[in-house]
Design an enzyme around this catalytic site. Structure first.
Site, PDB file in Angstrom:
ATOM      1  N   ASP A  64       0.811  -1.229   0.000  1.00 32.98           N
ATOM      2  CA  ASP A  64       0.000   0.000   0.000  1.00 32.98           C
ATOM      3  C   ASP A  64       0.832   1.261   0.000  1.00 32.98           C
ATOM      4  O   ASP A  64       0.415   2.290  -0.516  1.00 32.98           O
ATOM      5  CB  ASP A  64      -0.936   0.020   1.219  1.00 32.98           C
ATOM      6  CG  ASP A  64      -0.177   0.197   2.519  1.00 32.98           C
ATOM      7  OD1 ASP A  64       0.690  -0.651   2.835  1.00 32.98           O
ATOM      8  OD2 ASP A  64      -0.434   1.188   3.234  1.00 32.98           O
ATOM      9  N   ASP A  67       5.678   0.225   3.279  1.00 27.76           N
ATOM     10  CA  ASP A  67       5.917  -1.020   3.999  1.00 27.76           C
ATOM     11  C   ASP A  67       5.694  -2.204   3.064  1.00 27.76           C
ATOM     12  O   ASP A  67       5.531  -2.037   1.854  1.00 27.76           O
ATOM     13  CB  ASP A  67       5.017  -1.097   5.235  1.00 27.76           C
ATOM     14  CG  ASP A  67       3.534  -0.926   4.877  1.00 27.76           C
ATOM     15  OD1 ASP A  67       3.178  -1.084   3.683  1.00 27.76           O
ATOM     16  OD2 ASP A  67       2.731  -0.637   5.784  1.00 27.76           O
ATOM     17  N   TYR A 215      -5.472   0.545   8.985  1.00 29.17           N
ATOM     18  CA  TYR A 215      -6.612   0.833   8.109  1.00 29.17           C
ATOM     19  C   TYR A 215      -7.911   0.430   8.804  1.00 29.17           C
ATOM     20  O   TYR A 215      -8.721  -0.323   8.265  1.00 29.17           O
ATOM     21  CB  TYR A 215      -6.442   0.145   6.748  1.00 29.17           C
ATOM     22  CG  TYR A 215      -5.316   0.778   5.962  1.00 29.17           C
ATOM     23  CD1 TYR A 215      -5.482   2.030   5.363  1.00 29.17           C
ATOM     24  CD2 TYR A 215      -4.076   0.177   5.872  1.00 29.17           C
ATOM     25  CE1 TYR A 215      -4.441   2.643   4.672  1.00 29.17           C
ATOM     26  CE2 TYR A 215      -3.025   0.778   5.183  1.00 29.17           C
ATOM     27  CZ  TYR A 215      -3.221   2.013   4.587  1.00 29.17           C
ATOM     28  OH  TYR A 215      -2.192   2.617   3.916  1.00 29.17           O
ATOM     29  N   GLU A 456       5.739   9.663   3.156  1.00 33.17           N
ATOM     30  CA  GLU A 456       5.414   8.329   2.649  1.00 33.17           C
ATOM     31  C   GLU A 456       4.452   8.414   1.470  1.00 33.17           C
ATOM     32  O   GLU A 456       3.430   9.086   1.549  1.00 33.17           O
ATOM     33  CB  GLU A 456       4.790   7.471   3.759  1.00 33.17           C
ATOM     34  CG  GLU A 456       4.594   6.015   3.366  1.00 33.17           C
ATOM     35  CD  GLU A 456       4.207   5.130   4.540  1.00 33.17           C
ATOM     36  OE1 GLU A 456       4.374   3.902   4.428  1.00 33.17           O
ATOM     37  OE2 GLU A 456       3.740   5.663   5.577  1.00 33.17           O
TER      38      GLU A 456
END
Length: 477
Positions: A64, A67, A215, A456
């Site tokens: 995603d 990571d 999430y 990120e």
């Protein structure tokens, strides 16, 4: 709330170049066995045994963000938005259309695997705490690749319905070029939606220790059920799906506001998507509450509106609370463009109190966001890696920040990457097209690998941007 928005000197941007790069980014996020035509060649095969411990093939899909976990809820939303980008703006993509479809198919092939067992939907692959404790390349992963699933007994309506939306939207994207694959996606979308609707519940309750806080579903699962039904209605034109949307929309209410749209909350997207569908099917006779709510969405976002509910930085970037802020700028701008096109078709304007919002004004606001991201901002800095002369060098991304397999064939273990993480050196591998979380609300950016809320990249920042860039490329041409 910052009402005064500084007007930046607008540089002309190469939207076509930015479009190509925004799509290329997805190749850097690929999990699984990479194809021979992989263009981001510093990435290699990874996670080739996902699911094998339980006898299911879960290889593929996307990481995603920075990571190495596959979180299917945001992955599905990113896929829905890539497909919507193609459906609305694919005609403007030129040679990048095939790359966009490749990006969609990389996800949908994986979702077909993740939904292959009736009554089970896989929601995640990878134990997130173990993964986040390590700074290692996906190619070296030795952390647990635990699969997590929802089922009849332990439901997860939001992740299942979002996967159904992604499959339905993608089925339309492939309809003209691969009718068999398109039909397969649509059949599976129906099945997964029925599962999500029949066995209702949030995956927070069944998988909370692993999906939260990463999430967690904060807005409930009702919006995903309606969103999934809306996409199935668009894909099939079957009244049962349209009726489902109309009969259930009241459940959402407006308690969270009108300017909410992203991987968690679908409210504004539902109203923009469905407002066009109901007008096409019924004229204006059955457009409530969708058109009214879509209008209120616009009035919640326009800087000059008396009912604005978002903030803007002094340099003009849209802001909402939380990290990865540019996700809001790209997702809400995408809706502005789609709705502006709907307004033009209906020869309509929006009234926000005494403020009149024309389609051209919606396009202007969205373009301001895209231009800010590409470098028309107080730092004269692009927030897309590889675009422009100045862009983020130390993004929070494991694969990008560690030497590639080509440069360092030996494995780098869990703790072996920590020196690279804490280094002030630029990342050795350019994750071309990655858009980071962006600056703070005062337009400053530290370019720090550790500052993940700002540095990120994520798939759901880029996915709506693909459509936006295709649209603005068409205008510049």
């Amino acid at each position: 709330m910052i009402a005064m928005v500084m007007v930046m000197k607008v540089a002309s941007h190469d939207y076509g170049d930015a479009l190509s790069k925004s799509i290329l980014f997805f190749e850097g996020q690929r999990s699984g066995k990479l194809p021979p035509l992989q263009r981001m060649t510093w990435r290699k095969d990874s996670a080739l045994r996902d699911g094998f411990e339980i006898g299911v093939d879960l290889v593929g899909g996307y990481y995603d963000a920075g990571d190495n976990v596959k979180f299917n809820f945001p992955m599905a939303f990113s896929t829905t938005m890539l497909a919507w980008s193609v459906l609305e703006f694919g005609i403007f993509m030129g040679s990048d259309l095939s790359h966009s479809l490749d990006a969609i198919r990389w996800a949908t092939d994986y979702f077909l695997k993740a939904t292959s067992i009736p009554g089970i939907v896989f929601a995640q692959v990878g134990e997130p705490y173990g993964d986040h404790e390590c700074w290692e390349r996906p190619e070296d992963m030795d952390t647990p690749r635990t699969p997590y699933a929802v089922s009849k007994q332990f439901p997860g309506s939001e992740v299942s319905a979002e996967i159904a939306a992604a499959l339905a939207a993608s089925s339309m994207a492939f309809r003209a070029i691969d009718v068999g694959y398109s039909a397969r996606l649509l059949t599976r979308a129906r099945m997964v939606f029925d599962f999500a609707d029949t066995y209702r519940g949030s995956y927070n309750d069944s998988l909370g220790p692993w999906v939260c806080p990463f999430y967690c579903d904060y807005s409930g699962y009702q919006d995903e059920l309606i969103w999934g039904a809306a996409w199935l209605f668009k894909a099939t034109r079957e009244p049962k799906y349209g009726n489902y949307v109309v009969e259930n929309i009241h459940i959402l209410g407006n308690s969270i506001g009108y300017a909410e749209f992203g991987w968690d909350t679908k409210h504004a997207g539902i109203n923009v998507l469905v407002s066009k569908l109901v007008i096409m099917m019924n004229g204006n006779s059955n457009s409530e509450p969708f058109v009214a709510n879509a209008d209120k969405f616009v009035c919640s976002v326009l800087p000059e509106s008396p009912t604005i509910s978002v903030s803007y930085s002094p340099g003009g970037l849209l802001f909402k609370s939380g990290g990865s802020n540019i996700q809001h700028a790209t997702a809400l701008s995408f809706l502005l463009i789609v709705y502006a096109r709907n307004l033009s078709l209906g020869n309509r304007v929006i009234h926000c109190g005494k403020v009149v919002a024309t389609p051209a004004r919606l396009i202007q606001v969205a373009r301001g966001q895209v231009d800010y991201i590409l470098g028309s901002n107080p730092l004269n800095m692009s927030y897309m890696v590889g675009y422009g002369k100045k862009f983020p060098q130390r993004i929070h991304h494991r694969g990008s920040s560690l030497p590639s397999i080509d440069q360092h064939p030996g494995g780098i273990g869990c703790n072996g990457g920590s020196t690279y993480f804490s280094s002030n050196n630029p990342n050795p591998n350019l994750l071309i097209g990655a858009v980071v979380g962006g600056p703070d609300i005062m337009d400053s950016y530290s370019d720090s690998r550790a500052d993940y809320a700002h540095s990120e990249p994520t798939t759901y920042i880029n996915a709506p941007l693909v459509g936006l860039l295709a649209y603005f490329k068409s205008l510049s041409n």
